[in-house]
Design a protein around this motif. Structure first.
Motif, PDB file in Angstrom:
ATOM      1  N   ASP A  29       0.880  -1.170   0.000  1.00 32.69           N
ATOM      2  CA  ASP A  29       0.000   0.000   0.000  1.00 32.69           C
ATOM      3  C   ASP A  29       0.914   1.216   0.000  1.00 32.69           C
ATOM      4  N   HIS A  30       1.106   1.812  -1.177  1.00 41.62           N
ATOM      5  CA  HIS A  30       2.070   2.902  -1.298  1.00 41.62           C
ATOM      6  C   HIS A  30       1.578   4.180  -0.639  1.00 41.62           C
ATOM      7  N   GLU A  31       0.282   4.373  -0.596  1.00 39.58           N
ATOM      8  CA  GLU A  31      -0.252   5.586   0.029  1.00 39.58           C
ATOM      9  C   GLU A  31       0.045   5.595   1.526  1.00 39.58           C
ATOM     10  N   ASN A  32      -0.161   4.444   2.172  1.00 34.91           N
ATOM     11  CA  ASN A  32       0.049   4.350   3.608  1.00 34.91           C
ATOM     12  C   ASN A  32       1.413   3.780   3.994  1.00 34.91           C
ATOM     13  N   LYS A  33       2.205   3.394   2.999  1.00 33.63           N
ATOM     14  CA  LYS A  33       3.541   2.835   3.230  1.00 33.63           C
ATOM     15  C   LYS A  33       3.472   1.600   4.128  1.00 33.63           C
ATOM     16  N   ILE A  34       2.673   0.629   3.696  1.00 33.81           N
ATOM     17  CA  ILE A  34       2.501  -0.626   4.421  1.00 33.81           C
ATOM     18  C   ILE A  34       2.849  -1.778   3.490  1.00 33.81           C
ATOM     19  N   ILE A  35       3.662  -2.714   3.984  1.00 35.27           N
ATOM     20  CA  ILE A  35       4.002  -3.928   3.237  1.00 35.27           C
ATOM     21  C   ILE A  35       3.178  -5.073   3.801  1.00 35.27           C
ATOM     22  N   TYR A  36       2.398  -5.749   2.942  1.00 40.19           N
ATOM     23  CA  TYR A  36       1.574  -6.883   3.340  1.00 40.19           C
ATOM     24  C   TYR A  36       2.071  -8.159   2.666  1.00 40.19           C
ATOM     25  N   ARG A  37       1.895  -9.296   3.317  1.00 39.37           N
ATOM     26  CA  ARG A  37       2.006 -10.549   2.579  1.00 39.37           C
ATOM     27  C   ARG A  37       0.821 -10.596   1.621  1.00 39.37           C
ATOM     28  N   ALA A  38       1.026 -11.140   0.430  1.00 42.37           N
ATOM     29  CA  ALA A  38       0.050 -11.020  -0.643  1.00 42.37           C
ATOM     30  C   ALA A  38      -1.291 -11.654  -0.296  1.00 42.37           C
ATOM     31  N   ASP A  39      -1.286 -12.692   0.554  1.00 39.55           N
ATOM     32  CA  ASP A  39      -2.530 -13.392   0.864  1.00 39.55           C
ATOM     33  C   ASP A  39      -3.201 -12.881   2.139  1.00 39.55           C
ATOM     34  N   ALA A  40      -2.734 -11.769   2.686  1.00 37.42           N
ATOM     35  CA  ALA A  40      -3.361 -11.220   3.892  1.00 37.42           C
ATOM     36  C   ALA A  40      -4.723 -10.597   3.555  1.00 37.42           C
ATOM     37  N   PRO A  41      -5.695 -10.733   4.466  1.00 36.78           N
ATOM     38  CA  PRO A  41      -5.635 -11.432   5.748  1.00 36.78           C
ATOM     39  C   PRO A  41      -5.808 -12.940   5.585  1.00 36.78           C
ATOM     40  N   VAL A  42      -5.131 -13.702   6.445  1.00 37.19           N
ATOM     41  CA  VAL A  42      -5.264 -15.149   6.455  1.00 37.19           C
ATOM     42  C   VAL A  42      -6.319 -15.506   7.496  1.00 37.19           C
ATOM     43  N   GLN A  43      -7.440 -16.012   7.035  1.00 36.47           N
ATOM     44  CA  GLN A  43      -8.552 -16.266   7.935  1.00 36.47           C
ATOM     45  C   GLN A  43      -8.195 -17.300   9.003  1.00 36.47           C
ATOM     46  N   GLY A  44      -8.546 -16.983  10.249  1.00 35.89           N
ATOM     47  CA  GLY A  44      -8.348 -17.899  11.356  1.00 35.89           C
ATOM     48  C   GLY A  44      -6.952 -17.919  11.943  1.00 35.89           C
ATOM     49  N   LYS A  45      -6.031 -17.128  11.370  1.00 31.88           N
ATOM     50  CA  LYS A  45      -4.651 -17.090  11.875  1.00 31.88           C
ATOM     51  C   LYS A  45      -4.400 -15.780  12.612  1.00 31.88           C
ATOM     52  N   VAL A  46      -3.725 -15.863  13.749  1.00 35.69           N
ATOM     53  CA  VAL A  46      -3.275 -14.647  14.415  1.00 35.69           C
ATOM     54  C   VAL A  46      -2.341 -13.899  13.466  1.00 35.69           C
ATOM     55  N   SER A  80       9.069   6.944  13.746  1.00 35.89           N
ATOM     56  CA  SER A  80       7.999   5.973  13.947  1.00 35.89           C
ATOM     57  C   SER A  80       6.889   6.137  12.923  1.00 35.89           C
ATOM     58  N   PRO A  81       6.282   5.029  12.475  1.00 39.90           N
ATOM     59  CA  PRO A  81       5.060   5.137  11.672  1.00 39.90           C
ATOM     60  C   PRO A  81       3.972   5.807  12.496  1.00 39.90           C
ATOM     61  N   VAL A  82       3.078   6.518  11.836  1.00 41.13           N
ATOM     62  CA  VAL A  82       2.017   7.230  12.542  1.00 41.13           C
ATOM     63  C   VAL A  82       0.881   6.265  12.876  1.00 41.13           C
ATOM     64  N   PRO A  83       0.039   6.616  13.864  1.00 40.54           N
ATOM     65  CA  PRO A  83      -1.030   5.703  14.267  1.00 40.54           C
ATOM     66  C   PRO A  83      -1.948   5.274  13.130  1.00 40.54           C
ATOM     67  N   GLU A  84      -2.219   6.177  12.191  1.00 38.81           N
ATOM     68  CA  GLU A  84      -3.102   5.832  11.087  1.00 38.81           C
ATOM     69  C   GLU A  84      -2.522   4.714  10.224  1.00 38.81           C
ATOM     70  N   GLN A  85      -1.210   4.725  10.032  1.00 35.40           N
ATOM     71  CA  GLN A  85      -0.558   3.636   9.304  1.00 35.40           C
ATOM     72  C   GLN A  85      -0.748   2.310  10.022  1.00 35.40           C
ATOM     73  N   VAL A  86      -0.455   2.309  11.308  1.00 36.51           N
ATOM     74  CA  VAL A  86      -0.524   1.076  12.087  1.00 36.51           C
ATOM     75  C   VAL A  86      -1.961   0.570  12.158  1.00 36.51           C
ATOM     76  N   MET A  87      -2.913   1.484  12.308  1.00 39.24           N
ATOM     77  CA  MET A  87      -4.312   1.077  12.360  1.00 39.24           C
ATOM     78  C   MET A  87      -4.744   0.456  11.038  1.00 39.24           C
ATOM     79  N   ALA A  88      -4.330   1.064   9.917  1.00 40.89           N
ATOM     80  CA  ALA A  88      -4.685   0.515   8.607  1.00 40.89           C
ATOM     81  C   ALA A  88      -4.085  -0.875   8.427  1.00 40.89           C
ATOM     82  N   ALA A  89      -2.844  -1.059   8.856  1.00 39.50           N
ATOM     83  CA  ALA A  89      -2.211  -2.371   8.752  1.00 39.50           C
ATOM     84  C   ALA A  89      -2.931  -3.385   9.618  1.00 39.50           C
ATOM     85  N   THR A  90      -3.307  -2.981  10.811  1.00 37.18           N
ATOM     86  CA  THR A  90      -3.981  -3.888  11.743  1.00 37.18           C
ATOM     87  C   THR A  90      -5.306  -4.364  11.166  1.00 37.18           C
TER      88      THR A  90
END
Length: 333
Positions: A29-46, A80-90
């Motif tokens: 996510d280039h706007e929020n500067k977040i790197i995800y694994r391509a299959d996220a979210p993985v259902q049922g996994k922490v 540090s990343p800003v709270p909005e970044q971390v919230m979007a990733a979460t």
């Protein structure tokens, strides 16, 4: 200042473009500067989320993928990343089993991850647990922290807790693994040179050619002391002795020994340092059963290294050996 950049203001954004081109198994996510694994979210996994200031690569974005992190937030250089970044990733990785935040003990990181967790819980009902890493024995408090800084053990927490999540443990159990790893790990670092933040254009601190800094942080924070330049075996003693004095690493299921490069030290020297560390540990009755050598939590182009020791138990050892597939760590797959 000589760096392979275009505009200092665009370094992080353009590096993420390169990461996306090099690693199609990731989703960025280039706007929020977040790197995800391509299959996220993985259902049922922490899901595991970490992040911090850029300039420490491969930490954290290089450890996104099966067996480690589900997402990483890239702050600006040493910021540090800003709270909005971390919230979007979460929210972006929540597969219904909750989210673990792995946070280095730096004031901005802790505050912003805390705010993000509260927002995510209030707005989306996501269950979030945070584990803060604080393994640096160099200082108790610093300019950036209250308590010990989170450094090399962060890599080990991300790997071992990531393996626990991958095998289906629930959020409380994954968080417990992360806390056990942090509690069993200690680190100490040193610098031969400073580093230069692109936007600053000058070294972060002055270090004479005939001196080295013992106990530095990963942002160039001052350490315990400056000493005259010394042979590698003496430097290894300066790093290992405070670690062994802080925690008993004998017995148990052995130790993982991690010699980390700060960004500007060649592997030739890191392996030489590992040999010195291993020699000291053997004389001290510490049994090394796993090792990691290389630049995994860096400080731009700083020359120097850190040593991290992790006292393993049977569970941690098995989780360390579990398969992982990320740009920065890859085995068993």
């Amino acid at each position: 200042m000589k760096k392979l950049i275009n505009d200092p203001a665009d370094v992080v954004s353009e590096a993420l473009l390169g990461m996306a081109a090099a690693h199609p198994e990731l989703r960025i996510d280039h706007e929020n500067k977040i790197i995800y694994r391509a299959d996220a979210p993985v259902q049922g996994k922490v899901a595991l989320v970490s992040g911090g200031g850029s300039g420490h690569e491969p930490l954290h974005g290089g450890f996104v993928g099966p067996g480690m992190l589900d997402a990483a937030c890239a702050g600006e250089i040493f910021t540090s990343p800003v709270p909005e970044q971390v919230m979007a990733a979460t929210r972006g990785v929540d597969g219904g089993a909750g989210v673990l935040h792995i946070v280095k003990n730096y004031t901005g990181d802790v505050m912003n991850f805390d705010m993000a967790a509260e927002l995510a819980a209030a707005e989306s009902g996501v269950e979030v647990v945070a584990v803060v890493t604080d393994d640096d024995v160099a200082v108790q408090d610093s300019l950036y922290t209250a308590g010990r800084r989170g450094v090399g053990v962060t890599v080990l927490v991300e790997k071992i807790a990531g393996a626990a999540a991958a095998e289906g443990r629930d959020l409380a159990a994954v968080a417990d693994v992360a806390r056990r790893v942090d509690a069993a790990g200690r680190s100490m670092g040193m610098a031969l040179t400073s580093c230069t933040v692109p936007a600053a254009g000058r070294p972060t601190f002055d270090l004479p050619d005939d001196e080295i800094e013992i106990g530095i942080g990963i942002h160039g924070e001052p350490g315990r002391r400056r000493v005259p330049t010394a042979p590698a075996r003496e430097v290894a003693e300066m790093l290992v002795e405070p670690i062994l004095s802080d925690l008993d690493f004998t017995g148990g299921d052995g130790v993982l020994a991690f010699v980390n490069g700060m960004g500007g030290t060649p592997l030739l020297e890191l392996y030489l340092m590992y040999n010195e560390v291993a020699t000291i540990l053997a004389k001290s009755g510490v049994t090394v059963v796993r090792s990691l050598v290389g630049p995994y939590i860096t400080s731009l182009e700083m020359a120097g290294c850190s040593v991290t020791l992790l006292k393993l138990d049977e569970d941690m050892l098995r989780l360390w050996d579990a398969p992982v597939r990320t740009p920065g760590l890859r085995w068993g797959v």
